[in-house]
Every structure is written in structure tokens, then in C-alpha cells.
Write a protein that holds these residues in place. Structure first.
Motif, PDB file in Angstrom:
ATOM      1  N   PRO A 114       0.824  -1.212   0.000  1.00 19.31           N
ATOM      2  CA  PRO A 114       0.000   0.000   0.000  1.00 19.31           C
ATOM      3  C   PRO A 114       0.856   1.259   0.000  1.00 19.31           C
ATOM      4  O   PRO A 114       1.905   1.304   0.629  1.00 19.31           O
ATOM      5  CB  PRO A 114      -0.819  -0.121   1.276  1.00 19.31           C
ATOM      6  N   ARG A 115       0.386   2.237  -0.745  1.00 16.49           N
ATOM      7  CA  ARG A 115       1.076   3.536  -0.770  1.00 16.49           C
ATOM      8  C   ARG A 115       0.676   4.356   0.436  1.00 16.49           C
ATOM      9  O   ARG A 115      -0.490   4.393   0.811  1.00 16.49           O
ATOM     10  CB  ARG A 115       0.678   4.304  -2.026  1.00 16.49           C
ATOM     11  N   LEU A 116       1.630   5.023   1.021  1.00 18.17           N
ATOM     12  CA  LEU A 116       1.339   5.907   2.137  1.00 18.17           C
ATOM     13  C   LEU A 116       0.720   7.190   1.608  1.00 18.17           C
ATOM     14  O   LEU A 116       1.116   7.694   0.558  1.00 18.17           O
ATOM     15  CB  LEU A 116       2.606   6.234   2.918  1.00 18.17           C
ATOM     16  N   ALA A 117      -0.258   7.694   2.323  1.00 18.72           N
ATOM     17  CA  ALA A 117      -0.881   8.964   1.930  1.00 18.72           C
ATOM     18  C   ALA A 117       0.146  10.079   2.082  1.00 18.72           C
ATOM     19  O   ALA A 117       0.936  10.101   3.022  1.00 18.72           O
ATOM     20  CB  ALA A 117      -2.096   9.243   2.801  1.00 18.72           C
ATOM     21  N   GLU A 118       0.142  10.986   1.126  1.00 18.46           N
ATOM     22  CA  GLU A 118       1.069  12.110   1.182  1.00 18.46           C
ATOM     23  C   GLU A 118       0.664  13.056   2.302  1.00 18.46           C
ATOM     24  O   GLU A 118      -0.485  13.477   2.407  1.00 18.46           O
ATOM     25  CB  GLU A 118       1.046  12.868  -0.148  1.00 18.46           C
TER      26      GLU A 118
END
Length: 99
Positions: A2-6
């Protein structure tokens, strides 16, 4: 994976003397705000003031001519301003009447 939220927040760190922290904390408390909120709002307000002082005002040639004509014309009295100027200052009047 999963990509971390900016993250959109940016930390800001300052070193301040105890006296400055004390006055900021006292003012923040009087406003019912946290130190962070109080300092952020004060800094943003100060930055906006600087920007408003330095940003150019843009208008059309016709609008500029109308603006200059309004400035060059005779002054026009504003009744509310006249009344305000003639009104006694609060320190010039009795706050309580002694009868």
C-alpha cells in the motif's frame, strides 16, 4: 504494497526564550486556543498583511480613469463620519451618572 498517503502538514520549529513562550501561552489561553493554533493564525495573518501590502492592484484602463476621477473630485461629506467625529470620546463623558 500500500502507498502511504502524502502528508500535507509541514512541521515548523522555532527556538524562543521562556518569556516569549509565556506571553504566547497566556494570549493563547485567553483566546481558548492551543499554542500551535494561536501561533499559526498569527503567522498566517502577518504573512497575509505583507502580501496585501506588496501585491499590485490590477484594473482596466477605464476603471483606472474612473478611480482617478473619483480621487481628483471634490470631497463628499459622509454624514456618519461627521457624526462620529463630533461625538465625545468615551473618556470625555461620564460613564456613570451621579444623581
Amino acid at each position: 504494497m500500500p502507498r502511504l498517503a502524502e502528508r500535507k502538514d509541514h512541521p515548523l520549529s522555532m527556538r524562543l526564550p521562556d518569556a516569549d513562550i509565556a506571553i504566547i501561552d497566556r494570549a493563547a489561553m485567553l483566546r481558548g486556543r492551543s499554542r500551535t493554533d494561536f501561533v499559526r493564525d498569527a503567522a498566517v495573518r502577518a504573512a497575509e498583511d505583507v502580501l496585501m501590502e506588496t501585491l499590485p492592484v490590477r484594473m482596466s484602463a477605464a476603471s483606472f480613469d474612473a478611480f482617478m476621477e473619483a480621487l481628483s473630485g471634490p470631497p463628499v461629506p459622509v454624514p456618519e463620519m461627521i457624526e462620529l467625529i463630533r461625538r465625545p470620546a468615551p473618556w470625555e463623558t461620564s460613564a456613570t451618572s451621579e444623581d
